[in-house]
Design an enzyme around this catalytic site. Structure first.
Site, short mmCIF file in Angstrom:
data_model
loop_
_atom_site.label_atom_id
_atom_site.label_comp_id
_atom_site.label_asym_id
_atom_site.label_seq_id
_atom_site.Cartn_x
_atom_site.Cartn_y
_atom_site.Cartn_z
N HIS A 1 58.77 41.20 58.16
CA HIS A 1 58.46 41.39 57.51
C HIS A 1 59.96 41.99 56.84
O HIS A 1 60.01 43.21 56.33
CB HIS A 1 57.81 42.66 57.06
CG HIS A 1 56.80 43.10 57.66
ND1 HIS A 1 55.62 44.59 57.73
CD2 HIS A 1 55.90 42.26 58.15
CE1 HIS A 1 54.69 44.00 58.09
NE2 HIS A 1 54.70 43.34 58.45
N ALA B 1 54.62 32.91 48.44
CA ALA B 1 55.16 32.94 46.75
C ALA B 1 54.40 30.83 46.20
O ALA B 1 54.08 31.24 45.90
CB ALA B 1 56.19 33.13 46.54
N MET C 1 46.42 41.72 57.26
CA MET C 1 46.55 43.30 56.51
C MET C 1 46.42 43.00 55.04
O MET C 1 47.79 41.95 54.59
CB MET C 1 47.12 43.98 57.23
CG MET C 1 46.99 44.86 58.23
SD MET C 1 46.89 44.04 59.76
CE MET C 1 48.70 44.35 60.33
N GLY D 1 48.94 38.85 60.29
CA GLY D 1 47.88 39.36 61.31
C GLY D 1 45.97 39.97 59.60
O GLY D 1 45.35 40.27 59.87
N GLU E 1 57.04 21.48 50.87
CA GLU E 1 56.81 22.45 51.85
C GLU E 1 57.45 21.25 53.64
O GLU E 1 57.50 20.66 53.87
CB GLU E 1 55.76 22.70 52.47
CG GLU E 1 55.36 23.27 53.65
CD GLU E 1 55.59 24.56 53.91
OE1 GLU E 1 56.25 24.63 55.54
OE2 GLU E 1 56.18 25.12 52.79
#
Length: 615
Positions: A552, A46, A126, A124, A66
């Site tokens: 997740h 984000a 996706m 990954g 960061e």
């Protein structure tokens, strides 16, 4: 202390060293230092989006802070299929949960990205919008304005969709084409084409409908192929590579600093409503601490673990939890509560006869794959680890069976419907065309696949709590896996369905499966067993012994209408605090029905417009 390859290397250039009490706001503000309109705390999925979008306005100055490293030159992050090499490296926060009764007292490893781009730099790749009904569920939790129709323009804004001839049934008109997050569906790797097609057909044969595109208004329920965040040259698209491009990093109004650990938000104490004034950070556990002010807003984007930690260290959180650490309470809010993660009962390995990518784990095969990727941007290394996925509902007829109904798990354990809506899934099955080797083994002596299930809509909730007042001490993470009986039942059902697909033609013809196996010590047991005769108790025992995170987590500082059950309002503003917002997966009101990275990006896109006042 370091920086991204275009910006800050010395904190003295953008912040002031703290010499006195960090609680004396006036004293800190008396020191001359560069002023920033917006400070984004966390350069993850984000944070990179926010920094890029907010700095589009040349009239404002933006600082992105960061805690991890620069993403520049991290080869294993650039290669899409090399992401396992980043796990437990210095680019991974390498979190470990507390022990949990639901998984036999074991802990669970939680990978999170420790570099610019955050977990989008180590995942990954996706690309998944999840279920449209997920956002309706958000609205029901008090997140007004976050329905799918309002989110869809932000998915499209982020997308740079690239059609591929291997996928003629994808409608490019349903996707954005010029966004920073490049997305494609192809190509289907040649060597895994036959077994990929077999998995698709066997899933259809057990009653799961085919879905050509998981990312449409219809939703993902069905079997299909994932879209991927990969550039046309075969390299990973992360939030950093997509949004912090060289031209963005060259903006004079954007400063990007890395290896700066946020310690607390400085809040005013002389106003009726507390206001965020600035950020205190440090560059090492015992090193110098620095302060940098924000004239407009601070946006916490430190992730599902970091965001609640910083909030609580700043005095925003459950009063009882703050009292344990002698932290004065600024706002009593349920920070760290409502944590949810997608639980997996563990990998289900399957022996195959042919048609997998196991050759890339061997020296010669790996070298050939690297050459193909390096010179042409093609081959397995440019692809996803997971080729095929099934998104299903636990009340679907697929689970019915004349000999042994799939709902037998519900006889012992009551299933709770946590789906976002009538067509949204609560279980995901996945298939990767190689055998993940166990620790200490480089590769298996035979080909195979790694499969598994994800519990998409758990009924269990967990917590993030402070371990100490030191920001460098990892917080206590308790996802509370399998603490609700429904999660146990759904895990059993998902494992049984996966085993049934493996024994359904034509996929079964590609596999090397025994007729049945009762060897529960074998890593191949869940798929070696007969899905029609294996007991629920045995599958439950396997899930408790091997269950783990799928990386997740969401909702630890969630959005909602009430300060008693949420941390931020529908504009992502922290309840009862001025000038402070939260934007990352921690603000999700509820868990989503799929892989959350694309949702985090879309949330950040909308958050940027909310901050600008144009949403």
């Amino acid at each position: 202390m370091g920086a991204s390859h275009s910006t800050v290397s010395d904190p003295h250039r953008f912040a002031v060293a703290i010499t006195g009490s960090d609680d004396d706001v006036r004293s800190l503000q008396a020191h001359p230092t560069k002023s920033y309109d917006y400070i984004v705390v966390g350069g993850g999925t984000a944070g990179c989006v926010l920094a890029s979008r907010l700095s589009e306005d040349s009239r404002v100055n933006v600082l992105l802070v960061e805690a991890g490293y620069s993403n520049h030159g991290v080869t294993n992050s650039i290669i899409p299929l090399a992401f396992p090499m980043l796990m437990k490296s210095k680019y991974d926060w390498n979190y470990e949960t507390v022990g949990m009764a639901g998984i036999n007292g074991r802990t669970s490893y939680w990978p999170r990205g420790r570099l610019l781009g955050g977990t989008s730099s180590i995942n990954g790749s996706m690309y998944h919008r999840c279920a449209p009904e997920d956002f309706s569920a958000w609205v029901e939790e008090g997140a007004k304005g976050w329905e799918y129709e309002n989110m869809k323009p932000y998915f499209r804004k982020a997308e740079g969709y690239n059609p591929h001839p291997d996928h003629p049934n994808i409608d490019p008109a349903l996707h954005g084409t010029v966004g920073p997050a490049k997305v494609t569906h192809g190509p289907i790797a040649f060597l895994s084409q036959p077994i990929t097609k077999d998995i698709l057909q066997s899933s259809i044969n057990v009653g799961i409908r085919q879905v050509h595109d998981f990312n449409t208004d219809v939703g993902p329920t069905g079997v299909g192929l994932f879209a991927r965040n990969v550039f046309p040259n075969g390299t990973r698209v992360s939030a950093a590579t997509g949004y912090l491009t060289p031209s963005v990093l060259a903006r004079p109004n954007l400063t990007v600093a890395v290896e700066c650990m946020a310690e607390k938000i400085v809040l005013s104490s002389d106003e009726k409503v507390p206001r965020a004034k600035g950020l205190i950070f440090s560059t090492s556990r015992d090193g110098q601490r620095f302060y940098v002010p924000a004239s407009k807003e601070l946006i916490l984007s430190s992730g599902v673990i970091g965001t609640p930690q910083v909030l609580m260290l700043s005095g925003i959180g459950p009063a009882a939890e703050l009292a344990k650490h002698n932290i004065p309470v600024v706002r009593d809010l349920p920070v760290g509560e409502y944590l949810q993660d997608h639980f997996s009962p563990g990998p289900m390995l399957i022996r195959a006869k042919k048609g997998t990518w196991d050759f890339i784990l061997r020296p010669l095969g790996g070298l050939l794959a690297m050459v193909k990727w390096f010179f042409f941007g093609k081959g397995p290394l440019s692809s996803l680890s997971v080729q095929v996925a099934c998104f299903v509902r636990s009340d679907d007829k697929t689970f019915a069976h004349p000999q042994l109904p799939m709902h037998d798990g519900a006889k012992k354990y009551q299933v709770k419907d946590c789906c976002s809506g009538p067509t949204a899934p609560d279980i995901e099955l996945f298939f990767a065309p190689f055998l993940a080797p166990p620790l200490g083994m480089k590769y298996w002596p035979f080909p195979g696949l790694t499969s598994g299930m994800l519990l998409l809509k758990p009924a269990s909730y967990g917590t993030v709590k402070l371990a100490s007042r030191n920001a460098w001490d990892y917080p206590l993470i308790d996802p509370n896996y399998l603490s609700h009986e429904s999660d146990i039942a759904l895990s059993i059902m998902g494992m049984r369905l996966l085993a049934r697909i493996a024994r359904t033609k034509p996929f079964a013809d590609s596999l090397d499966l025994p007729e049945d196996s009762d060897d529960k010590t074998s890593v191949f047991w869940p798929t070696d067993c007969n899905p029609d005769t294996v007991s629920d108790d045995d599958l439950e025992a396997w899930a408790r012994l091997h269950g783990q995170s799928t990386g997740h987590p969401t909702s630890s500082a969630r959005m909602g209408g009430s300060p008693s059950t949420s941390v931020v309002d529908s504009k992502l503003k922290v309840h009862g605090v001025e000038g402070l917002r939260v934007c990352d997966a921690s603000c999700f009101p509820t868990q989503v029905s799929g892989h959350p990275a694309a949702v985090v990006v879309a949330v950040a896109e909308r958050a940027a417009d909310l901050i600008k006042g144009v949403a």
